[in-house]
Motif scaffolding. Structure first.
Motif, PDB file in Angstrom:
ATOM      1  N   THR A  33       0.955  -0.925   0.196  1.00  0.00           N
ATOM      2  CA  THR A  33      -0.063   0.111   0.095  1.00  0.00           C
ATOM      3  C   THR A  33       0.723   1.214  -0.325  1.00  0.00           C
ATOM      4  O   THR A  33       2.134   1.691   0.616  1.00  0.00           O
ATOM      5  CB  THR A  33      -1.146   0.073   0.983  1.00  0.00           C
ATOM      6  OG1 THR A  33      -1.648   0.864   1.330  1.00  0.00           O
ATOM      7  CG2 THR A  33      -0.174   0.664   2.360  1.00  0.00           C
ATOM      8  N   LYS A  84       3.874   3.612  -6.215  1.00  0.00           N
ATOM      9  CA  LYS A  84       3.475   1.687  -6.379  1.00  0.00           C
ATOM     10  C   LYS A  84       3.588   0.790  -8.020  1.00  0.00           C
ATOM     11  O   LYS A  84       4.035  -0.564  -7.024  1.00  0.00           O
ATOM     12  CB  LYS A  84       1.931   1.342  -6.050  1.00  0.00           C
ATOM     13  CG  LYS A  84       1.674   1.888  -4.213  1.00  0.00           C
ATOM     14  CD  LYS A  84       0.340   1.616  -3.546  1.00  0.00           C
ATOM     15  CE  LYS A  84      -0.450   2.523  -4.525  1.00  0.00           C
ATOM     16  NZ  LYS A  84      -0.151   4.296  -4.487  1.00  0.00           N
ATOM     17  N   GLU A 116      -2.425  -4.830  -4.567  1.00  0.00           N
ATOM     18  CA  GLU A 116      -1.983  -4.101  -4.202  1.00  0.00           C
ATOM     19  C   GLU A 116      -3.302  -3.344  -3.972  1.00  0.00           C
ATOM     20  O   GLU A 116      -4.421  -2.870  -4.084  1.00  0.00           O
ATOM     21  CB  GLU A 116      -1.465  -3.008  -5.576  1.00  0.00           C
ATOM     22  CG  GLU A 116      -1.561  -1.230  -5.220  1.00  0.00           C
ATOM     23  CD  GLU A 116      -0.926  -0.809  -6.893  1.00  0.00           C
ATOM     24  OE1 GLU A 116      -1.152  -1.623  -8.048  1.00  0.00           O
ATOM     25  OE2 GLU A 116      -0.730   0.585  -6.929  1.00  0.00           O
ATOM     26  N   THR A 117      -2.899  -1.636  -2.795  1.00  0.00           N
ATOM     27  CA  THR A 117      -4.624  -1.520  -2.238  1.00  0.00           C
ATOM     28  C   THR A 117      -3.808   0.145  -2.698  1.00  0.00           C
ATOM     29  O   THR A 117      -2.824   0.983  -2.260  1.00  0.00           O
ATOM     30  CB  THR A 117      -5.001  -1.355  -0.968  1.00  0.00           C
ATOM     31  OG1 THR A 117      -6.047  -0.567  -0.802  1.00  0.00           O
ATOM     32  CG2 THR A 117      -3.926  -1.493  -0.140  1.00  0.00           C
ATOM     33  N   GLY A 152      -3.564   3.554  -1.036  1.00  0.00           N
ATOM     34  CA  GLY A 152      -3.602   3.972   0.172  1.00  0.00           C
ATOM     35  C   GLY A 152      -4.373   5.261   1.258  1.00  0.00           C
ATOM     36  O   GLY A 152      -4.237   6.287   2.102  1.00  0.00           O
ATOM     37  N   GLU A 198      -6.858  -0.571   2.974  1.00  0.00           N
ATOM     38  CA  GLU A 198      -5.781  -1.065   3.965  1.00  0.00           C
ATOM     39  C   GLU A 198      -5.728  -2.347   5.011  1.00  0.00           C
ATOM     40  O   GLU A 198      -5.072  -3.488   4.747  1.00  0.00           O
ATOM     41  CB  GLU A 198      -4.791  -0.380   4.426  1.00  0.00           C
ATOM     42  CG  GLU A 198      -4.050   0.610   3.617  1.00  0.00           C
ATOM     43  CD  GLU A 198      -5.541   1.408   2.840  1.00  0.00           C
ATOM     44  OE1 GLU A 198      -6.153   1.800   3.697  1.00  0.00           O
ATOM     45  OE2 GLU A 198      -4.927   1.901   1.685  1.00  0.00           O
TER      46      GLU A 198
END
Ligand code: GDP
Length: 328
Positions: A60, A67, A153-154, A156, A161
């Motif tokens: 994150t 990222k 993947e996240t 933020g 999260e």
């Protein structure tokens, strides 16, 4: 309407590494058509014995921290070590962001062309619960297809999260130099979720600031109680742009897997996650069943209005609705 895919045929093909079958399997799982759900569940059940073999990583960081540049550099490095990497995303689409964080085809260009990698954009969906459920299931399918490093993947911001930390073995927080301000912007809760912090963009003019950021985050982490007695979250630095430090990130992940694996902590974490997942499925499907129930559906608008106007207490309204649902 398109025919429902045969789950057994897909389940036979996915473990052979057939990429079309993998993509179709995930599409089936992501489908919002209720008549697809039994097939999706049969598929998952058939694939489950093949799943579980990957290290599951959550990544994150706020937009712009790097990222996708990081995942591209990291993914290529890990592939070079003989692994196969799948990348999934959790990003409940909002009317503002318009959706998928992996939707942009130019992201992770080289990685996405590599046969040893599989990149799947975020499923569309309105609720985090729905999106997280599909991402968890897609993760299992990727494992069954032989991907031994799965990255979720996240972006933020907000609740996603926690949802991602709840589905992975190790959660990485990516930060950029300029720490003082950054630390303010990142919610404390997210730092607490991190199993490692990686300060990205440690290159060129930013190198000195990256060193300062590392010190700041080390101090910040010292104030927190480690989540596991077997692991103290380290602060690393890298440059996704030049590739410097990427090997150390991978070495840290391997050491985490080794230490936590030996201690039984990964198995324990997965067991806890599986139980939490089951309970969230129970609440989700109970609510769906409740909402679809004719008696509850008839009563609902009137009681919602009464609650909003303060004419009836929320708890009393809930009790009436549940009574109607249970006694029908
Ligand atoms: P994301 O929004 O978190 O996915 O961030 P991106 O990967 O799209 O990167 C945002 C910007 O930061 C882009 O202009 C990248 O080129 C740049 N960037 C990413 N990693 C690095 C790095 O290690 N060093 C430098 N100097 N810039 C980077």
């Amino acid at each position: 309407m398109s025919p429902i895919p045969d789950p057994q045929a897909l389940a036979a093909l996915v473990p052979t590494g057939d990429r079309r079958a993998l993509a179709r399997a995930i599409t089936l799982i992501e489908s919002s058509r209720p008549d697809h759900r039994p097939a999706a569940e049969a598929l998952l059940e058939a694939l489950l014995p093949h799943a579980g073999g990957a290290i599951r990583l959550g990544i994150t960081g706020v937009p712009g921290v790097g990222k996708s540049t990081f995942i591209e550099a990291f993914g290529l490095h890990v592939i070079g070590q003989g692994h196969r990497v799948a990348v999934l995303a959790v990003d409940p689409s909002s009317p503002i962001s318009g959706g998928s964080i992996l939707g942009d085809k130019t992201r992770m260009e080289e990685l996405s062309r590599d046969q040893r990698a599989f990149i799947r954009p975020s499923p569309s969906g309105r609720t985090l619960g729905g999106v997280a459920r599909r991402t968890r299931e897609a993760m299992l399918v990727c494992e069954a297809a032989g991907f031994d490093v799965v990255i979720v993947e996240t972006v933020g911001v907000g609740q996603s999260e926690t949802a991602v930390a709840d589905m992975v073995d190790m959660f990485l927080l990516l930060l950029a130099p300029g720490a003082g301000d950054e630390l303010q912007g990142i919610k404390k809760g997210i730092v607490e979720l991190a199993d490692a912090i990686v300060v990205n963009k440690a290159d060129g003019d930013l190198a000195a600031a990256a060193d300062r950021a590392m010190r700041d985050y080390r101090n910040a982490l010292h104030l927190l109680r480690p989540a596991s007695p077997h692991w103290r979250p380290p602060v690393l630095r890298c440059s996704a742009a030049t590739g410097a430090g990427i090997d150390e990130v991978w070495a840290t992940i391997r050491s985490y897997r080794h230490l936590m694996g030996e201690a039984g902590a990964i198995a324990e974490r997965r067991a806890r996650q599986a139980l939490a997942w089951m309970w969230s499925e129970i609440s989700q499907s109970l609510i769906e069943t409740f909402r679809a129930h004719p008696d509850a559906r008839d009563l609902l608008p009137e009681l919602e209005r009464a609650v909003a106007r303060g004419e009836i207490a929320p708890a009393a309204a809930a009790r009436r609705l549940i009574r109607a649902f249970l006694t029908a």
